[in-house]
Design an enzyme around this catalytic site. Structure first.
Site, PDB file in Angstrom:
ATOM      1  N   HIS A  21       0.835  -1.199   0.000  1.00  0.00           N
ATOM      2  CA  HIS A  21       0.000   0.000   0.000  1.00  0.00           C
ATOM      3  C   HIS A  21       0.871   1.250   0.000  1.00  0.00           C
ATOM      4  CE1 HIS A  21      -3.743  -2.058   1.583  1.00  0.00           C
ATOM      5  NE2 HIS A  21      -2.830  -2.904   2.031  1.00  0.00           N
ATOM      6  N   GLU A 103       2.344  -1.009   4.388  1.00  0.00           N
ATOM      7  CA  GLU A 103       2.163   0.358   3.911  1.00  0.00           C
ATOM      8  C   GLU A 103       3.510   1.009   3.675  1.00  0.00           C
ATOM      9  OE1 GLU A 103      -0.737   2.041   3.434  1.00  0.00           O
ATOM     10  OE2 GLU A 103      -2.244   0.886   4.563  1.00  0.00           O
ATOM     11  N   HIS A 142      -2.382  -2.765  -3.563  1.00  0.00           N
ATOM     12  CA  HIS A 142      -3.778  -2.612  -3.151  1.00  0.00           C
ATOM     13  C   HIS A 142      -4.679  -2.407  -4.373  1.00  0.00           C
ATOM     14  CE1 HIS A 142      -6.643  -0.670   0.051  1.00  0.00           C
ATOM     15  NE2 HIS A 142      -7.075  -1.837  -0.376  1.00  0.00           N
ATOM     16  N   ASP A 152      -3.475   2.870  -4.751  1.00  0.00           N
ATOM     17  CA  ASP A 152      -2.146   2.751  -4.152  1.00  0.00           C
ATOM     18  C   ASP A 152      -1.553   1.358  -4.385  1.00  0.00           C
ATOM     19  OD1 ASP A 152      -4.324   2.039  -2.203  1.00  0.00           O
ATOM     20  OD2 ASP A 152      -2.645   1.497  -0.925  1.00  0.00           O
TER      21      ASP A 152
END
Ligand SMILES: [Zn+2]
Length: 168
Positions: A21, A103, A142, A152
């Protein structure tokens, strides 16, 4: 830094997918405590106009790689983090059940940093070694599992670079 936003994976489900992400809070700004606060459920709605609509969200990821390469873990990798939302991978829905979410602090347009690629590759390699259920063939963005809804980590993420680092 543990997030309260996680639970157990269903049954004997093992992680089989890694989802990359991109996130920045407020959007386009780096640094600050905001991502930590979002994932730990402590983001104040009045700290920034953008936060009003996301402050109540119960979301998390297993780990965050900051711009300087620092890795922050929020959820144990064996547990289910809440990062994918409505999603589907190879016909299988609810990707949170069987994935690990990582992330990167960044945006769809801003190049991710050298340190982030290095640490992401190292973390991914460690996960591939730790979980035989994972494979370097099942590492996606993602946007791949929630097309039309999520963009993303964005065009700024250089997949060939991650793949090259993983195959070293
Ligand atoms: Zn995402």
């Amino acid at each position: 830094m543990l997030s309260p936003h996680y639970d157990a994976r269903p049954g004997d489900t093992q992680p089989e997918l890694i989802v990359i992400h991109g996130i920045s809070l407020p959007p386009g700004e780096f640094g600050g405590p905001w991502i930590d606060r979002l994932f730990t459920g402590t983001l104040a709605a009045d700290a920034h106009p953008y936060f009003e609509k996301i402050a109540g969200q119960r979301v998390s990821a297993h780990a965050l790689v900051r711009r300087d390469g620092e890795i922050v873990q929020y959820v144990p990798f064996g547990a289910r983090a809440w990062h994918a939302g409505e999603s589907q991978y190879q016909g299988r829905a609810a990707c949170n059940d069987f994935s690990i979410g990582i992330e990167l602090e960044g945006t769809d347009e801003t190049p991710y940093t050298d340190a982030q690629y290095e640490k992401l590759a190292a973390l991914t390699a460690a996960l591939l070694r730790s979980y035989s259920s994972l494979s370097d063939q099942h590492v996606v963005g993602h946007s791949d599992i929630a097309p039309g809804r999520k963009t993303d980590p964005g065009p700024s993420f250089e997949w060939p670079r991650l793949r090259a680092q993983l195959s070293r």
